[in-house]
Write an enzyme that holds these catalytic residues in place. Structure first.
Site, mmCIF file in Angstrom:
data_model
loop_
_atom_site.group_PDB
_atom_site.id
_atom_site.type_symbol
_atom_site.label_atom_id
_atom_site.label_comp_id
_atom_site.label_asym_id
_atom_site.label_seq_id
_atom_site.Cartn_x
_atom_site.Cartn_y
_atom_site.Cartn_z
ATOM 1 N N SER A 172 -8.349 3.796 8.463
ATOM 2 C CA SER A 172 -8.951 3.723 7.135
ATOM 3 C C SER A 172 -8.148 2.803 6.223
ATOM 4 O O SER A 172 -8.693 1.903 5.570
ATOM 5 C CB SER A 172 -9.039 5.130 6.532
ATOM 6 O OG SER A 172 -9.507 5.091 5.204
ATOM 7 N N ARG A 188 -15.256 12.634 6.934
ATOM 8 C CA ARG A 188 -13.992 13.308 7.267
ATOM 9 C C ARG A 188 -13.615 14.329 6.201
ATOM 10 O O ARG A 188 -13.092 15.402 6.496
ATOM 11 C CB ARG A 188 -12.879 12.281 7.426
ATOM 12 C CG ARG A 188 -12.994 11.424 8.689
ATOM 13 C CD ARG A 188 -12.081 10.219 8.631
ATOM 14 N NE ARG A 188 -10.719 10.595 8.326
ATOM 15 C CZ ARG A 188 -9.874 9.860 7.622
ATOM 16 N NH1 ARG A 188 -10.270 8.687 7.119
ATOM 17 N NH2 ARG A 188 -8.652 10.271 7.408
ATOM 18 N N LYS A 207 -9.207 -1.552 5.201
ATOM 19 C CA LYS A 207 -9.379 -2.034 3.824
ATOM 20 C C LYS A 207 -8.361 -3.113 3.484
ATOM 21 O O LYS A 207 -8.690 -4.128 2.858
ATOM 22 C CB LYS A 207 -9.258 -0.868 2.843
ATOM 23 C CG LYS A 207 -10.402 0.133 2.924
ATOM 24 C CD LYS A 207 -10.397 1.094 1.768
ATOM 25 C CE LYS A 207 -9.250 2.084 1.834
ATOM 26 N NZ LYS A 207 -9.456 3.145 2.819
ATOM 27 N N ASP A 216 -15.773 2.403 6.624
ATOM 28 C CA ASP A 216 -14.701 3.314 6.213
ATOM 29 C C ASP A 216 -15.156 4.216 5.074
ATOM 30 O O ASP A 216 -14.863 5.416 5.064
ATOM 31 C CB ASP A 216 -13.469 2.516 5.787
ATOM 32 C CG ASP A 216 -12.439 3.405 5.113
ATOM 33 O OD1 ASP A 216 -11.865 4.270 5.805
ATOM 34 O OD2 ASP A 216 -12.223 3.271 3.892
ATOM 35 N N HIS A 268 0.846 -1.196 0.000
ATOM 36 C CA HIS A 268 0.000 0.000 0.000
ATOM 37 C C HIS A 268 0.876 1.239 0.000
ATOM 38 O O HIS A 268 1.818 1.344 0.796
ATOM 39 C CB HIS A 268 -0.916 0.049 1.219
ATOM 40 C CG HIS A 268 -1.733 1.317 1.267
ATOM 41 N ND1 HIS A 268 -2.867 1.493 0.508
ATOM 42 C CD2 HIS A 268 -1.540 2.479 1.941
ATOM 43 C CE1 HIS A 268 -3.350 2.704 0.723
ATOM 44 N NE2 HIS A 268 -2.571 3.326 1.587
#
Length: 440
Positions: A183, A168, A187, A161, A82
């Site tokens: 968050s 947000r 995921k 999320d 990620h």
């Protein structure tokens, strides 16, 4: 504990019991907790932060608000990567096929670009026919057959999320490290992975502008993963100038293919090889870092990485000929150079300004629902440390069909993003910090 009590405790900096955090998230996902109370909780977290127990409860509640994939029936170690996002970051396009070619299974759920940062899904969709929306059975099939599958977030992956992020975004609480970490990890953990490599970007083109912020986010993300029994490591990498030279969806696909062909910009290749090597270490298919890097380089040299990308594209409905022959990718009808106002050496490039320029050309979006032009973008002709003569191009703009700004304004944006000087300039190192992978 009522939502009011949770907000009150967090506002005053007191510990919130994990079961109360979980109940708040579950209530919000189900519509029992209204937006205004969840917004107040997010603002309290923004200013007060969260301790490890609270953060684990928040992540777990978001994770279990939807489906958590079980990929135990898919043979092989499941490892993903990620990135926190940056300008010109097309690493995933080369990384996933390389990791799969080296023996890993890569179940990658990616996102779209927003603002000045690009998104993997938008790049993939510039390949004719490529499908990012696959049902879980097909996702499993592609993983079994080719070892990697790159899809978008479904309605059933961490739905809390999705709802919380939208809130947000409207309440100025996006930049909270605990909320960012929960968050991301909710995921990623829903993918059914065994290990995760994090690429935390820092610099002018990243959300984290300072090394201290990036270190804190990397440590927080890694701690969440390890607390949940996953092998996690993190690299903090520089985003003080765009990664590679191409910024824009089809342009970035071309550049990622160049890496798989054994070429491409040196900085892009270095970060890609380092991240894949880290994945091989986490997955246990390489014993040490030099050996892991050698395996990645071999997969580039013998063409296995490129062939695996073609297989992924074909398995997800895309045209693999567009990988072998990038002229089949979308291309701009017109290009415009950005001339250097003077001669000199590039001292710095404002990566965020370059990303915003690409967005103005049509390559990005300011709202999630905006469309992007896959052919739009720009290619840098000079990077930090390189010399240029007056009038030579600093970059080439690839004009989209419906740019958001006039051509002259975008030329000015890119020109102003460059700082030129007379002295030599050495670029900063790409890999700034490394958090070793481990498991709790």
């Amino acid at each position: 504990m009522r939502p009011y009590e949770v907000i009150h405790r967090k506002r005053d900096g007191k510990h919130v019991p994990p079961e109360a955090v979980a109940e708040l998230v579950a209530g919000y996902a189900a519509g029992r907790v209204p937006d205004y109370q969840m917004a107040a909780f997010c603002m309290a977290v923004f200013f007060r932060g969260m301790d490890d127990e609270e953060l684990a409860a928040l992540t777990g509640a978001m994770l279990h608000s939807g489906d958590v994939l079980d990929l135990s029936d898919v043979p092989g170690p499941k490892v993903d990567k990620h990135s926190t996002g940056g300008v010109g970051d097309k690493v995933s396009l080369a990384l996933a096929p390389l990791a799969a070619a080296c023996g890993l299974v890569v179940p990658m759920v990616s996102g779209r670009g927003l603002g000045h940062t690009g998104g993997t899904l938008d790049k993939l969709e510039s390949i004719p026919g490529f499908r990012i929306h696959l049902e879980v059975p097909e996702f499993r099939r592609v993983l079994r057959e080719v070892g990697a599958c790159l899809i978008g977030q479904t309605d059933r992956i961490a739905p809390a999320d999705r709802k919380l992020y939208a809130l947000r975004d409207l309440t100025a609480t996006v930049e909270s490290i605990p909320l960012i970490a929960a968050s991301i990890m909710s995921k990623k953990l829903a993918e059914g992975i065994d290990g995760l490599v994090l690429d935390v970007k820092v610099g002018s083109g990243a959300f984290m502008k300072t090394l201290a912020q990036a270190d804190r986010l990397a440590g927080t993300l890694a701690a969440i993963g390890r607390r949940m029994g996953k092998r996690v490591s993190a690299l903090v990498t520089s985003m003080d100038q765009p990664l590679g030279r191409a910024v824009g969806n089809a342009l970035e696909v071309r550049e990622a293919v160049e890496v798989l062909q054994g070429g491409g910009p040196p900085d892009l290749r270095e970060v890609t090889v380092e991240l894949v090597a880290e994945m091989l270490l986490l997955g246990g298919v390489a014993a040490d870092r030099p050996g892991a890097r050698a395996r990645v380089e071999e997969a580039i040299a013998d063409g296995r990485g490129l062939r695996r990308l073609c297989a992924i594209v074909e398995a997800q409905g895309g045209d693999p000929r567009a990988v072998a022959d990038p002229t089949r990718l979308p291309a701009a009808a017109r290009t415009v150079p950005v001339p250097a106002p003077r001669g000199g050496v590039v001292q710095a490039i404002d990566a965020e300004a370059v990303g915003l320029a690409a967005m103005a050309l049509g390559a990005g979006r300011s709202r999630v629902e905006d469309a992007v032009d896959p052919a739009a973008g720009l290619v840098l002709q000079r990077k930090v440390g390189e010399a240029v003569e007056a009038g030579e191009p600093l970059a080439i703009l690839h004009l989209g069909r419906s740019p958001l700004e006039p051509e002259e304004a975008v030329v000015r944006r890119v020109r102003d993003a460059y700082a030129l000087g007379d002295g030599a300039r050495t670029p900063e190192p790409l890999i700034l910090q490394r958090l070793e992978g481990s498991e709790t």
